[in-house]
Motif scaffolding. Sequence first.
Motif, PDB file in Angstrom:
ATOM      1  N   ALA A 169     -14.663  19.506   3.189  1.00 51.37           N
ATOM      2  CA  ALA A 169     -13.962  18.251   3.466  1.00 51.37           C
ATOM      3  C   ALA A 169     -13.336  17.622   2.231  1.00 51.37           C
ATOM      4  CB  ALA A 169     -14.918  17.258   4.124  1.00 51.37           C
ATOM      5  N   TYR A 170     -13.914  17.861   1.070  1.00 51.90           N
ATOM      6  CA  TYR A 170     -13.417  17.231  -0.146  1.00 51.90           C
ATOM      7  C   TYR A 170     -12.611  18.160  -1.036  1.00 51.90           C
ATOM      8  CZ  TYR A 170     -16.161  12.918   0.367  1.00 51.90           C
ATOM      9  OH  TYR A 170     -16.669  11.722   0.773  1.00 51.90           O
ATOM     10  N   LEU A 171     -12.290  19.365  -0.586  1.00 53.01           N
ATOM     11  CA  LEU A 171     -11.482  20.248  -1.427  1.00 53.01           C
ATOM     12  C   LEU A 171     -10.213  19.499  -1.834  1.00 53.01           C
ATOM     13  CD1 LEU A 171     -11.897  23.702   0.334  1.00 53.01           C
ATOM     14  CD2 LEU A 171     -12.864  22.967  -1.849  1.00 53.01           C
ATOM     15  N   SER A 172      -9.883  19.547  -3.088  1.00 46.13           N
ATOM     16  CA  SER A 172      -8.779  18.777  -3.677  1.00 46.13           C
ATOM     17  C   SER A 172      -9.094  17.289  -3.665  1.00 46.13           C
ATOM     18  CB  SER A 172      -7.454  19.049  -2.960  1.00 46.13           C
ATOM     19  OG  SER A 172      -7.107  20.395  -3.072  1.00 46.13           O
ATOM     20  N   GLY A 173     -10.373  16.944  -3.750  1.00 45.30           N
ATOM     21  CA  GLY A 173     -10.799  15.552  -3.710  1.00 45.30           C
ATOM     22  C   GLY A 173     -10.924  14.887  -5.062  1.00 45.30           C
ATOM     23  N   GLY A 174     -10.498  15.557  -6.110  1.00 40.09           N
ATOM     24  CA  GLY A 174     -10.460  14.910  -7.416  1.00 40.09           C
ATOM     25  C   GLY A 174     -11.556  15.316  -8.380  1.00 40.09           C
ATOM     26  N   LEU A 175     -12.456  16.215  -7.976  1.00 38.70           N
ATOM     27  CA  LEU A 175     -13.534  16.609  -8.884  1.00 38.70           C
ATOM     28  C   LEU A 175     -13.373  18.050  -9.376  1.00 38.70           C
ATOM     29  CD1 LEU A 175     -16.612  14.914  -7.175  1.00 38.70           C
ATOM     30  CD2 LEU A 175     -15.143  14.031  -8.995  1.00 38.70           C
ATOM     31  N   GLY A 176     -12.163  18.566  -9.295  1.00 34.31           N
ATOM     32  CA  GLY A 176     -11.835  19.866  -9.875  1.00 34.31           C
ATOM     33  C   GLY A 176     -12.577  21.032  -9.255  1.00 34.31           C
ATOM     34  N   TRP A 177     -12.938  21.982 -10.114  1.00 29.34           N
ATOM     35  CA  TRP A 177     -13.581  23.216  -9.636  1.00 29.34           C
ATOM     36  C   TRP A 177     -14.946  22.963  -9.019  1.00 29.34           C
ATOM     37  CZ3 TRP A 177     -18.173  25.087 -11.502  1.00 29.34           C
ATOM     38  CH2 TRP A 177     -18.621  24.546 -12.707  1.00 29.34           C
ATOM     39  N   TRP A 178     -15.545  21.808  -9.297  1.00 32.15           N
ATOM     40  CA  TRP A 178     -16.828  21.477  -8.687  1.00 32.15           C
ATOM     41  C   TRP A 178     -16.724  21.424  -7.163  1.00 32.15           C
ATOM     42  CZ3 TRP A 178     -21.140  21.972 -11.208  1.00 32.15           C
ATOM     43  CH2 TRP A 178     -21.148  21.822 -12.596  1.00 32.15           C
ATOM     44  N   GLU A 179     -15.525  21.107  -6.661  1.00 30.90           N
ATOM     45  CA  GLU A 179     -15.322  21.063  -5.209  1.00 30.90           C
ATOM     46  C   GLU A 179     -15.592  22.440  -4.595  1.00 30.90           C
ATOM     47  OE1 GLU A 179     -14.862  18.168  -3.935  1.00 30.90           O
ATOM     48  OE2 GLU A 179     -13.673  16.981  -5.321  1.00 30.90           O
ATOM     49  N   PHE A 180     -15.172  23.501  -5.275  1.00 29.54           N
ATOM     50  CA  PHE A 180     -15.374  24.852  -4.765  1.00 29.54           C
ATOM     51  C   PHE A 180     -16.842  25.270  -4.864  1.00 29.54           C
ATOM     52  CE2 PHE A 180     -10.894  24.671  -5.879  1.00 29.54           C
ATOM     53  CZ  PHE A 180     -10.333  25.127  -4.690  1.00 29.54           C
ATOM     54  N   ALA A 181     -17.490  24.884  -5.945  1.00 27.10           N
ATOM     55  CA  ALA A 181     -18.917  25.183  -6.090  1.00 27.10           C
ATOM     56  C   ALA A 181     -19.713  24.486  -4.984  1.00 27.10           C
ATOM     57  CB  ALA A 181     -19.411  24.750  -7.467  1.00 27.10           C
ATOM     58  N   PHE A 182     -19.350  23.241  -4.705  1.00 25.60           N
ATOM     59  CA  PHE A 182     -20.025  22.501  -3.643  1.00 25.60           C
ATOM     60  C   PHE A 182     -19.814  23.180  -2.290  1.00 25.60           C
ATOM     61  CE2 PHE A 182     -20.063  19.124  -0.388  1.00 25.60           C
ATOM     62  CZ  PHE A 182     -21.388  18.733  -0.505  1.00 25.60           C
ATOM     63  N   ALA A 183     -18.594  23.618  -2.028  1.00 25.27           N
ATOM     64  CA  ALA A 183     -18.300  24.297  -0.760  1.00 25.27           C
ATOM     65  C   ALA A 183     -19.150  25.563  -0.615  1.00 25.27           C
ATOM     66  CB  ALA A 183     -16.817  24.630  -0.662  1.00 25.27           C
ATOM     67  N   ALA A 184     -19.363  26.278  -1.717  1.00 25.93           N
ATOM     68  CA  ALA A 184     -20.188  27.488  -1.662  1.00 25.93           C
ATOM     69  C   ALA A 184     -21.642  27.155  -1.337  1.00 25.93           C
ATOM     70  CB  ALA A 184     -20.096  28.239  -2.992  1.00 25.93           C
ATOM     71  N   VAL A 185     -22.171  26.108  -1.939  1.00 28.49           N
ATOM     72  CA  VAL A 185     -23.554  25.699  -1.657  1.00 28.49           C
ATOM     73  C   VAL A 185     -23.689  25.267  -0.198  1.00 28.49           C
ATOM     74  CG1 VAL A 185     -25.324  23.971  -2.197  1.00 28.49           C
ATOM     75  CG2 VAL A 185     -24.069  25.094  -4.046  1.00 28.49           C
ATOM     76  N   MET A 186     -22.709  24.543   0.291  1.00 27.65           N
ATOM     77  CA  MET A 186     -22.752  24.091   1.682  1.00 27.65           C
ATOM     78  C   MET A 186     -22.644  25.266   2.658  1.00 27.65           C
ATOM     79  SD  MET A 186     -23.232  20.816   1.859  1.00 27.65           S
ATOM     80  CE  MET A 186     -22.443  20.104   3.296  1.00 27.65           C
ATOM     81  N   THR A 187     -21.890  26.291   2.279  1.00 27.46           N
ATOM     82  CA  THR A 187     -21.795  27.481   3.114  1.00 27.46           C
ATOM     83  C   THR A 187     -23.157  28.160   3.223  1.00 27.46           C
ATOM     84  OG1 THR A 187     -19.471  27.784   2.535  1.00 27.46           O
ATOM     85  CG2 THR A 187     -20.634  29.711   3.403  1.00 27.46           C
ATOM     86  N   ALA A 188     -23.888  28.210   2.111  1.00 31.20           N
ATOM     87  CA  ALA A 188     -25.238  28.782   2.133  1.00 31.20           C
ATOM     88  C   ALA A 188     -26.161  27.954   3.026  1.00 31.20           C
ATOM     89  CB  ALA A 188     -25.800  28.868   0.719  1.00 31.20           C
ATOM     90  N   CYS A 189     -26.062  26.639   2.951  1.00 28.13           N
ATOM     91  CA  CYS A 189     -26.866  25.771   3.834  1.00 28.13           C
ATOM     92  C   CYS A 189     -26.511  26.031   5.295  1.00 28.13           C
ATOM     93  CB  CYS A 189     -26.641  24.303   3.498  1.00 28.13           C
ATOM     94  SG  CYS A 189     -27.464  23.742   2.011  1.00 28.13           S
ATOM     95  N   ALA A 190     -25.232  26.202   5.574  1.00 27.75           N
ATOM     96  CA  ALA A 190     -24.796  26.447   6.948  1.00 27.75           C
ATOM     97  C   ALA A 190     -25.353  27.767   7.467  1.00 27.75           C
ATOM     98  CB  ALA A 190     -23.274  26.448   7.024  1.00 27.75           C
TER      99      ALA A 190
END
Length: 138
Positions: free
Chosen positions: A48-69
Amino acid sequence: MHLVPKFHAFDGLAAAAVAVVYIVGNSMVPEPTRQRFNAIVIAGAGGAYLSGGLGWWEFAFAAVMTACAYRGLHSYRFIAAGWLLHVGWDVLHHLYGNPIVWCVPTSSAQCAVCDSILAAWFLAGAPSAFRRGATAVG
């Protein structure tokens, strides 16, 4: 410089209402479909926050959330963990990044309130709002 928008009581009440509507709506979905559906939802929340202003951390967060999913397909605890992680991400975006809804400055803080309620529901096993004791496995 990022200006932190003021968060008012109405913002919190609106967010809580969204959570209640989500819980009631999901209570109409039978198990195990409810759990699988919510695992997919938490995966989407990770992006949801990709391109949300926190740079490459957005992609790292998406990967962690994918693992949770993925783990959430078999355990509501991982869906809850995903929502709790999203609460932290909401707070970071409210303070430092872009809001989740561009035209609503407090939307990230509102999302944090809503996600906290959802996380509590998932930690409780996502019981139906209509039947006492109707919890899921996991």
